[in-house]
Design a protein around this motif. Structure first.
Motif, PDB file in Angstrom:
ATOM      1  N   VAL A 546      22.276  -7.079 -22.870  1.00 24.57           N
ATOM      2  CA  VAL A 546      22.072  -5.759 -22.262  1.00 24.57           C
ATOM      3  C   VAL A 546      23.114  -4.752 -22.734  1.00 24.57           C
ATOM      4  O   VAL A 546      22.880  -3.538 -22.654  1.00 24.57           O
ATOM      5  CB  VAL A 546      22.079  -5.837 -20.714  1.00 24.57           C
ATOM      6  CG1 VAL A 546      20.865  -6.593 -20.221  1.00 24.57           C
ATOM      7  CG2 VAL A 546      23.364  -6.460 -20.192  1.00 24.57           C
ATOM      8  N   LEU A 547      24.285  -5.212 -23.200  1.00 22.57           N
ATOM      9  CA  LEU A 547      25.256  -4.271 -23.745  1.00 22.57           C
ATOM     10  C   LEU A 547      24.703  -3.663 -25.023  1.00 22.57           C
ATOM     11  O   LEU A 547      24.021  -4.322 -25.804  1.00 22.57           O
ATOM     12  CB  LEU A 547      26.588  -4.961 -24.033  1.00 22.57           C
ATOM     13  CG  LEU A 547      27.325  -5.577 -22.840  1.00 22.57           C
ATOM     14  CD1 LEU A 547      28.690  -6.093 -23.290  1.00 22.57           C
ATOM     15  CD2 LEU A 547      27.468  -4.596 -21.698  1.00 22.57           C
ATOM     16  N   ARG A 548      25.023  -2.396 -25.240  1.00 20.81           N
ATOM     17  CA  ARG A 548      24.527  -1.694 -26.419  1.00 20.81           C
ATOM     18  C   ARG A 548      25.396  -1.998 -27.636  1.00 20.81           C
ATOM     19  O   ARG A 548      26.564  -2.367 -27.523  1.00 20.81           O
ATOM     20  CB  ARG A 548      24.492  -0.192 -26.160  1.00 20.81           C
ATOM     21  CG  ARG A 548      23.664   0.224 -24.953  1.00 20.81           C
ATOM     22  CD  ARG A 548      22.239  -0.349 -24.983  1.00 20.81           C
ATOM     23  NE  ARG A 548      21.383   0.270 -23.982  1.00 20.81           N
ATOM     24  CZ  ARG A 548      20.925  -0.298 -22.892  1.00 20.81           C
ATOM     25  NH1 ARG A 548      21.247  -1.566 -22.632  1.00 20.81           N
ATOM     26  NH2 ARG A 548      20.146   0.356 -22.053  1.00 20.81           N
ATOM     27  N   GLN A 549      24.807  -1.823 -28.793  1.00 12.17           N
ATOM     28  CA  GLN A 549      25.514  -2.050 -30.038  1.00 12.17           C
ATOM     29  C   GLN A 549      26.616  -1.008 -30.225  1.00 12.17           C
ATOM     30  O   GLN A 549      26.396   0.191 -30.049  1.00 12.17           O
ATOM     31  CB  GLN A 549      24.542  -1.988 -31.223  1.00 12.17           C
ATOM     32  CG  GLN A 549      25.178  -2.060 -32.586  1.00 12.17           C
ATOM     33  CD  GLN A 549      25.853  -3.398 -32.835  1.00 12.17           C
ATOM     34  OE1 GLN A 549      25.446  -4.406 -32.279  1.00 12.17           O
ATOM     35  NE2 GLN A 549      26.886  -3.393 -33.657  1.00 12.17           N
ATOM     36  N   LEU A 550      27.799  -1.453 -30.563  1.00 16.51           N
ATOM     37  CA  LEU A 550      28.899  -0.557 -30.903  1.00 16.51           C
ATOM     38  C   LEU A 550      28.774  -0.234 -32.389  1.00 16.51           C
ATOM     39  O   LEU A 550      28.884  -1.134 -33.225  1.00 16.51           O
ATOM     40  CB  LEU A 550      30.233  -1.229 -30.604  1.00 16.51           C
ATOM     41  CG  LEU A 550      31.503  -0.398 -30.779  1.00 16.51           C
ATOM     42  CD1 LEU A 550      31.486   0.793 -29.829  1.00 16.51           C
ATOM     43  CD2 LEU A 550      32.741  -1.251 -30.542  1.00 16.51           C
ATOM     44  N   PRO A 551      28.522   1.031 -32.730  1.00 19.65           N
ATOM     45  CA  PRO A 551      28.265   1.366 -34.146  1.00 19.65           C
ATOM     46  C   PRO A 551      29.422   0.972 -35.059  1.00 19.65           C
ATOM     47  O   PRO A 551      30.591   0.940 -34.656  1.00 19.65           O
ATOM     48  CB  PRO A 551      28.075   2.884 -34.104  1.00 19.65           C
ATOM     49  CG  PRO A 551      27.662   3.195 -32.704  1.00 19.65           C
ATOM     50  CD  PRO A 551      28.397   2.197 -31.846  1.00 19.65           C
ATOM     51  N   ASP A 552      29.050   0.710 -36.303  1.00 12.73           N
ATOM     52  CA  ASP A 552      30.022   0.432 -37.366  1.00 12.73           C
ATOM     53  C   ASP A 552      30.887  -0.788 -37.075  1.00 12.73           C
ATOM     54  O   ASP A 552      32.087  -0.829 -37.404  1.00 12.73           O
ATOM     55  CB  ASP A 552      30.917   1.656 -37.613  1.00 12.73           C
ATOM     56  CG  ASP A 552      30.112   2.894 -37.987  1.00 12.73           C
ATOM     57  OD1 ASP A 552      29.164   2.756 -38.771  1.00 12.73           O
ATOM     58  OD2 ASP A 552      30.435   3.985 -37.471  1.00 12.73           O
ATOM     59  N   THR A 553      30.295  -1.803 -36.462  1.00 14.71           N
ATOM     60  CA  THR A 553      30.996  -3.075 -36.254  1.00 14.71           C
ATOM     61  C   THR A 553      30.152  -4.212 -36.830  1.00 14.71           C
ATOM     62  O   THR A 553      28.935  -4.069 -37.012  1.00 14.71           O
ATOM     63  CB  THR A 553      31.281  -3.337 -34.768  1.00 14.71           C
ATOM     64  OG1 THR A 553      30.059  -3.342 -34.029  1.00 14.71           O
ATOM     65  CG2 THR A 553      32.213  -2.277 -34.201  1.00 14.71           C
TER      66      THR A 553
END
Length: 639
Positions: A546-553
């Motif tokens: 459910v946590l959203r993707q952290l960009p650029d990781t």
């Protein structure tokens, strides 16, 4: 065979010791294998005894390779033992492909063996099949070549993660919300900036307590990019080689080959388990997410999503608001020295273990060493290496230093962790109990008559269950009050522990969803082997996490379990289902009750690998394990 309680570690010249010790046992292994194939007439029992003696020598050679290469301060020692580790893996592969040896063992009359010897033979013949002993010479050579390359790549992946310590520099104000001792340990430099690294004692507190969202985000991005881009390339080659190896020995996928040694039994079984858990956690995890988002927006209406950079902070906000729990409130009672001794006292009281501190050579001055016995009989020696340093393994794990076997050498193992040298968070206490559960399992199970069945030689998707169950003792007020005391000697208040327990109930589904996502990453990367692993993981996340993707990781570049557990990270949730069921046999009002603890010690831990895990659990519970206790735990209200 010797029954001395320790590996003869040196006081100084580790390079010479590493060379001589591993070479001695590798040579003894080679001699035992040659003897097995010399054509001498032997009984079935004598053949299995000699096979096990060879196995013991190879394990004795390999164990320090994989431990000391991760912890020794001298890079030369680490490099030598990595090289010897590759040699021991190559020898193991060669053994499993040795047609002459296979013919010797295949000719053994299993009916003439007692049950444990027959089990050793059955496992050995399985390993021949999995290694492709039946293949033509060229294909067998290719399997050996792949195995050797995979060992190198696994070491490369781990070394990159171990050495890639990243850091950020932030204003001193970014430490607002953190404990005094943390701020004191991170003084500003001449420019007024503070350096924070991605090592656990630095990163976890800042990501949990700092009120500076930009600092939390910057550190989380640095943490989740460790190993990038180098390890993405390494992982791609690992995935392709594992698939090729599986196909060579007759399996449709790596997971199908790997699960031949596991309770789940097949790749289809992994997929079915993942989807069953998804059905159970999706709705409550979504509810947890909404509550986390609301908590963040209450302090900052501009927040749009919950991701890895703010989830721990949001959980802390909720615990404070809803349960009147501040994670820092428990820290004065949880100094590492008291927790370490308390853990020894708790497991002594539970399982009858006796610990004696010894002044013995080890690889670093901070390592504590104890000899361990049970009812007066020596079991082995343990090394507790609990604090971070440069060049050391970055996570928390138990490693063998030497296998133990009844009538032979005593078990020796180590806990390798990265905890603060002062007060701990309660989460760290829970982690320490978890990892020590592996050590107890290794010790108590180490006196089987065959090394192939001794210690933690059970199915690999069961090995986490004893550790997960021991975590329960870290949440019991009566247990904690035996060692968790402040500087004045006052024990941690029962009322505080009860609040912590209620607060811990929140977010279980969200936590399970994240574990499920890791399980899916582990399994589906092996199944599909995508060219763009970052994009694939980003697309996979919404189905499970459910946590959203952290960009650029790039999670995959530092996901160390992709080497050790490969496609089987599901193990943690599978084992947790069993652990919750095992715990139902204990008295929640008296976790020190001797009866259940000693039955568990004798029926689940002591047998090692002498029985299938499902049989061990049924012996203890009086019935097959079930999903009900896990479901009840997952669904229980926070209160």
């Amino acid at each position: 065979m010797t029954t001395t309680p320790n590996v003869p570690l040196p006081a100084s010249d580790w390079l010479a010791w590493a060379d001589a010790y591993t070479r001695e046992h590798i040579d003894a292994y080679r001699a035992a294998i040659d003897q097995l194939k010399d054509g001498s007439e032997r009984s079935a029992a004598e053949t299995i005894a000699l096979l096990d003696a060879a196995d013991l020598e190879l394990r004795t050679a390999s164990a320090p390779c994989f431990l000391v290469s991760e912890v020794h301060p001298d890079e030369r020692v680490r490099d030598l033992l990595e090289e010897r580790g590759r040699e021991t893996v190559a020898l193991s592969t060669a053994q499993a492909q040795d047609r002459e040896l296979f013919a010797v063992l295949d000719a053994v009359d299993a009916g003439a063996l007692e049950s444990l010897a027959a089990r050793v033979l059955e496992r050995a013949l399985r390993e021949f099949r999995l290694a492709g002993v039946h293949l033509p010479d060229a294909e067998r050579a290719r399997v050996a070549e792949i195995e050797e390359r995979l060992t190198q790549l696994d070491q490369d992946f781990s070394r990159v993660v171990r050495d890639d310590v990243r850091s950020i520099r932030v204003p001193a104000s970014a430490l607002d919300g953190l404990p005094d001792d943390y701020r004191e340990a991170h003084a500003p430099d001449a420019e007024g900036l503070v350096t924070i690294t991605t090592d656990y004692p630095d990163s976890v507190p800042l990501r949990t307590f700092s009120t500076d969202a930009d600092a939390r985000r910057a550190l989380t991005v640095a943490y989740e990019n460790r190993g990038w881009p180098e390890n993405d390339r390494v992982l791609g080659e690992i995935l392709d080689l594992r698939a090729a190896l599986a196909a060579l020995v007759g399996f449709t996928s790596w997971a199908d080959r790997d699960t031949q040694r596991k309770m789940v039994g097949s790749a289809a079984g992994i997929e079915a388990f993942i989807e069953r858990l998804r059905d159970a956690v999706s709705a409550p995890a979504a509810s947890d997410y909404d509550e986390l988002l609301d908590a963040l927006r209450a302090s900052d209406p501009a927040v749009e999503v919950v991701d890895a950079s703010n989830a721990a902070f949001a959980s802390e906000l909720l615990r404070r608001e809803r349960y009147a729990v501040d994670s820092q409130e428990a820290r004065p009672y949880l100094h590492i020295d008291k927790v370490r001794q308390g853990l020894l006292d708790v497991t002594s009281r539970l399982f009858g273990l006796e610990y004696t501190a010894v002044d013995a050579p080890t690889w670093h001055e901070e390592v504590r060493v104890y000899d361990v016995s049970l009812t007066g009989e020596p079991l082995g020696r343990i090394h507790l290496d609990l604090h971070p340093r440069e060049g050391k393994y970055k996570h928390a794990a138990m490693f063998d230093l030497r296998p133990g076997v009844s009538g032979g050498p005593l078990f020796e193992g180590a806990l390798v962790c990265n905890f603060n040298r002062g007060p701990l968070e309660h989460d760290e206490v829970e982690t320490l109990f978890h990892e020590f559960g592996h050590l107890v399992h290794g010790l108590v199970g180490s006196r089987q008559p065959y090394v192939a069945l001794s210690g933690i030689e059970t199915e690999w998707d069961f090995v986490e269950a004893p550790s997960q169950m021991l975590e329960e003792w870290a949440w019991d007020a009566r247990v904690l009050r035996t060692f968790a005391t402040d500087d004045a000697g006052e024990p941690i208040p029962t009322e505080l522990v009860e609040r912590m327990r209620r607060a811990n109930g929140f977010g279980r589904a969200q936590w399970a969803a994240r574990q499920l996502f890791y399980s899916a990453v582990s399994y589906f990367l092996h199944r599909d082997r995508p060219a763009d692993r970052t994009a694939y993981i980003d697309a996979l996340r919404p189905r499970y996490d459910v946590l959203r993707q952290l960009p650029d990781t790039h999670l995959q570049a530092s996901f160390g379990h992709l080497t050790g557990y490969s496609s089987a990270y599901y193990t943690y949730l599978w084992s947790l289902v069993i652990a919750k069921d095992l715990f139902t046999a204990f008295d929640g009002d008296d976790l020190f009750a001797a009866g259940p603890a000693q039955r568990y010690r004798d029926l689940v831990l002591a047998p090692g690998g002498s029985k299938d895990a499902a049989e061990l659990v049924e012996d203890f519970l009086g019935r097959p394990y079930a999903f009900d206790a896990f479901a009840a735990w997952l669904d229980s209200a926070a209160g």
